[in-house]
Design a protein around this motif. Sequence first.
Motif, mmCIF file in Angstrom:
data_model
loop_
_atom_site.group_PDB
_atom_site.id
_atom_site.type_symbol
_atom_site.label_atom_id
_atom_site.label_comp_id
_atom_site.label_asym_id
_atom_site.label_seq_id
_atom_site.Cartn_x
_atom_site.Cartn_y
_atom_site.Cartn_z
ATOM 1 N N PRO A 90 3.197 -0.608 2.283
ATOM 2 C CA PRO A 90 3.611 0.488 3.157
ATOM 3 C C PRO A 90 4.894 1.137 2.630
ATOM 4 N N PRO A 91 5.107 2.376 2.842
ATOM 5 C CA PRO A 91 4.243 3.399 3.427
ATOM 6 C C PRO A 91 3.204 3.865 2.404
ATOM 7 N N ALA A 92 1.969 3.921 2.825
ATOM 8 C CA ALA A 92 0.869 4.297 1.940
ATOM 9 C C ALA A 92 1.019 5.745 1.485
ATOM 10 N N GLY A 93 0.760 5.970 0.205
ATOM 11 C CA GLY A 93 0.833 7.312 -0.345
ATOM 12 C C GLY A 93 2.211 7.705 -0.837
ATOM 13 N N THR A 94 3.169 6.784 -0.798
ATOM 14 C CA THR A 94 4.521 7.066 -1.249
ATOM 15 C C THR A 94 4.887 6.106 -2.365
ATOM 16 N N LEU A 95 5.266 6.656 -3.502
ATOM 17 C CA LEU A 95 5.726 5.812 -4.597
ATOM 18 C C LEU A 95 7.177 5.438 -4.370
ATOM 19 N N THR A 96 7.472 4.159 -4.521
ATOM 20 C CA THR A 96 8.836 3.663 -4.387
ATOM 21 C C THR A 96 9.175 2.861 -5.631
ATOM 22 N N TRP A 97 10.441 2.556 -5.800
ATOM 23 C CA TRP A 97 10.852 1.724 -6.924
ATOM 24 C C TRP A 97 11.842 0.677 -6.424
ATOM 25 N N ALA A 98 11.391 -0.556 -6.376
ATOM 26 C CA ALA A 98 12.258 -1.706 -6.118
ATOM 27 C C ALA A 98 12.337 -2.421 -7.466
ATOM 28 N N ALA A 99 13.494 -2.398 -8.081
ATOM 29 C CA ALA A 99 13.638 -2.777 -9.488
ATOM 30 C C ALA A 99 13.010 -4.128 -9.816
ATOM 31 N N ALA A 107 -1.739 -0.588 -17.506
ATOM 32 C CA ALA A 107 -0.799 -1.229 -16.589
ATOM 33 C C ALA A 107 -0.164 -0.210 -15.646
ATOM 34 N N VAL A 108 0.213 0.925 -16.180
ATOM 35 C CA VAL A 108 0.850 1.953 -15.337
ATOM 36 C C VAL A 108 -0.132 2.504 -14.314
ATOM 37 N N LEU A 109 -1.368 2.755 -14.714
ATOM 38 C CA LEU A 109 -2.360 3.251 -13.750
ATOM 39 C C LEU A 109 -2.589 2.245 -12.622
ATOM 40 N N CYS A 110 -2.716 0.974 -12.978
ATOM 41 C CA CYS A 110 -2.904 -0.057 -11.944
ATOM 42 C C CYS A 110 -1.667 -0.148 -11.053
ATOM 43 N N TRP A 111 -0.484 -0.045 -11.655
ATOM 44 C CA TRP A 111 0.748 -0.121 -10.878
ATOM 45 C C TRP A 111 0.876 1.057 -9.918
ATOM 46 N N LEU A 112 0.474 2.252 -10.366
ATOM 47 C CA LEU A 112 0.561 3.419 -9.487
ATOM 48 C C LEU A 112 -0.247 3.217 -8.203
ATOM 49 N N PHE A 113 -1.455 2.682 -8.328
ATOM 50 C CA PHE A 113 -2.259 2.439 -7.129
ATOM 51 C C PHE A 113 -1.698 1.283 -6.317
ATOM 52 N N LEU A 114 -1.201 0.257 -6.979
ATOM 53 C CA LEU A 114 -0.599 -0.870 -6.269
ATOM 54 C C LEU A 114 0.627 -0.424 -5.495
ATOM 55 N N ASN A 115 1.502 0.326 -6.139
ATOM 56 C CA ASN A 115 2.732 0.767 -5.500
ATOM 57 C C ASN A 115 2.473 1.860 -4.477
ATOM 58 N N GLY A 116 1.551 2.743 -4.769
ATOM 59 C CA GLY A 116 1.338 3.881 -3.881
ATOM 60 C C GLY A 116 0.494 3.594 -2.658
#
Length: 144
Positions: A87-96, A74-83
């Motif tokens: 947008p912005p592509a390549g930046t990890l963000t956290w919207a709770a 789940a975390v690996l899939c989320w990292l690609f989904l979020n990153g």
Amino acid sequence: MIEWASLSAEAKPVPRPVATPWVWAVAFGGALTLVALHTAFIGPDRPGPALVALSLLAALLGLPARFTAAPGTAVLCWLFLNGFAIPPAGTLTWAAHRDTFWLTCLCAAALLGTAMARVHHARVAYRRITTGVAGPFDTDLPAE
């Protein structure tokens, strides 16, 4: 007279789960591929289809995996989904609220896939052991 018979000679063993590192390697490559295809064909501004595709990937990867592989998948899939799928592509963000929902969906999908596989294997193993004993709802087994 009691006659001993080995069940292991006739019964097939339940398939062993795939090693967790292999599941995570496929999750890494599969998520990368799915998000790249999503970005190329749909665009980065619609993460919904990417979440659905990654949830299906997590569920499929849950089928041969152990339950302990689900959070990492789940975390690996989320990292690609979020990153890369927003947008912005390549930046990890956290919207709770959003990211908690995404992680919950992905982990639930992986756990559901694993649970479905375990139930299926248990049913098949039970049918192998009880072959010849037909219950009221077993239509494919011969009645005694």
